[in-house]
Design an enzyme around this catalytic site. Structure first.
Site: not given
Ligand code: GH3
Ligand code: MG
Ligand code: MG
Ligand code: MG
Length: 298
Positions: A179, A187, A192, A196, A222
């Site tokens: 992760d 982001n 965003h 990506d 992610e």
């Molecule tokens: P942690 O270190 O605990 O994993 O913190 P984090 O910020 O990575 O975790 P969190 O689950 O809060 O955030 C994950 C983010 O990933 C939120 C979501 O908007 C973003 N995300 C998920 N899929 C995509 C994608 O396809 N593109 C982009 N740009 N962002 C994405």
């Molecule tokens: Mg994360």
């Molecule tokens: Mg996650």
């Protein structure tokens, strides 16, 4: 004008010449062979769009030649039309049974021959296009659009399959769950679209680091998963470490932007459902998160 290649096969030179002229006049490229055996050889070299095959020839007749061609994967789909003076119902049956798609009697009528040729060439192209589209659709169904890695559904299918293989043959199976760390702030701070691009970069590094036999996928937003078969958990851990390190050191392409990932590595236990294996890897991943991130836990 047509640009397809037609292979014409006949033991009589004059027949080849007449046929060749009729087809060339329509823009077809023409390849020739004078017996059944040679026809197979030329077909494999030239890969024509259609074969016009005489029946009575020395060395190997048209029926046998056709039968053999239908057993050679690289040429089996090339349509064969028999062009023959033998046109009893027994001959027709023998020809179709050998794998032909059509028959034209000799002496042939030019327009009839050309219409039949054109129809079969068009059919072949349609079938090829359908096959291409089908492969494309199948590929789309198992891949993630953004990263090109396998998608969640396919990873679960592969994991289930690997587990079954493991049960049957006693091969080991381990998984890495990754992760991206603090990805939300990527982001938030960079937008965003940059997010990506970072996911693409991370995916590319995973692809470049895993071995051919490993199966890498995007498990969720992610989150990434790598399935390793027939390897020790220590090796899987070492692979996870290499991926973590490569990502931590990577240039994201954005000045001042660095990313790290955390991971958990778990090995399948006998009879354990795959969901449980994934959960264990996930729990280990969260241990990595809780102990400071940019870390792999086994
Ligand atoms: P942690 O270190 O605990 O994993 O913190 P984090 O910020 O990575 O975790 P969190 O689950 O809060 O955030 C994950 C983010 O990933 C939120 C979501 O908007 C973003 N995300 C998920 N899929 C995509 C994608 O396809 N593109 C982009 N740009 N962002 C994405
Ligand atoms: Mg994360
Ligand atoms: Mg996650
Ligand atoms: Mg002949």
């Amino acid at each position: 004008m047509a640009k397809e290649t037609i292979l014409i096969v006949d033991d009589i030179a004059q027949n080849l010449q007449i046929l060749g002229e009729v087809l060339s006049a329509q823009g077809y490229r023409v390849a020739v062979a004078t017996n059944g055996l040679q026809a197979i050889d030329v077909a494999q070299k030239v890969k024509p769009d259609l074969i016009l095959l005489d029946v009575m020839m020395p060395e190997m007749d048209g029926y046998e030649s056709c039968r053999r061609m239908k057993n050679i994967p690289e040429i089996e789909n090339i349509p064969v039309i028999f062009l023959t003076a033998r046109n009893t119902s027994e001959d027709l049956v023998a020809g179709f049974e050998a794998g032909a798609v059509d028959f034209v009697s000799k002496p042939f009528i030019n327009v009839e021959l050309l219409v039949r040729v054109k129809t079969q060439v068009r059919m072949k192209h349609l079938v090829e296009e359908l096959e291409r589209k089908n492969i494309e659709l199948e590929n789309k169904a198992i891949h993630d659009d953004l990263t090109g890695l396998f998608n969640h559904g396919h990873m679960f299918e592969r994991l289930t399959h690997c587990q079954e293989i493991g049960v049957r043959y006693g091969t080991s199976l381990s998984v890495i769950m990754f992760d991206v760390d603090h990805f939300k702030s990527v982001n938030d701070n960079w937008g965003h679209q940059v997010g990506d691009q970072v996911l693409k970069k991370v995916s590319q590094i995973i692809k470049d680091t895993v071995r051919k036999t490993d199966i890498a996928g995007r498990y969720g937003g992610e989150e990434f998963m790598v399935i390793c078969q027939e390897t020790t958990i220590e090796n899987t851990y070492a692979l996870a470490e290499r991926i973590r390190e490569n990502i931590a050191q990577a240039d994201t392409g954005y000045e001042g932007l660095r990313v790290t990932i955390s991971g958990g590595v778990a090995e399948s236990r006998v009879g354990e459902p795959v969901e449980q294996l994934v959960n264990r890897a996930d729990e280990l991943l969260y241990e990595s998160k809780n102990s400071g991130r940019n870390k792999i836990t086994q």
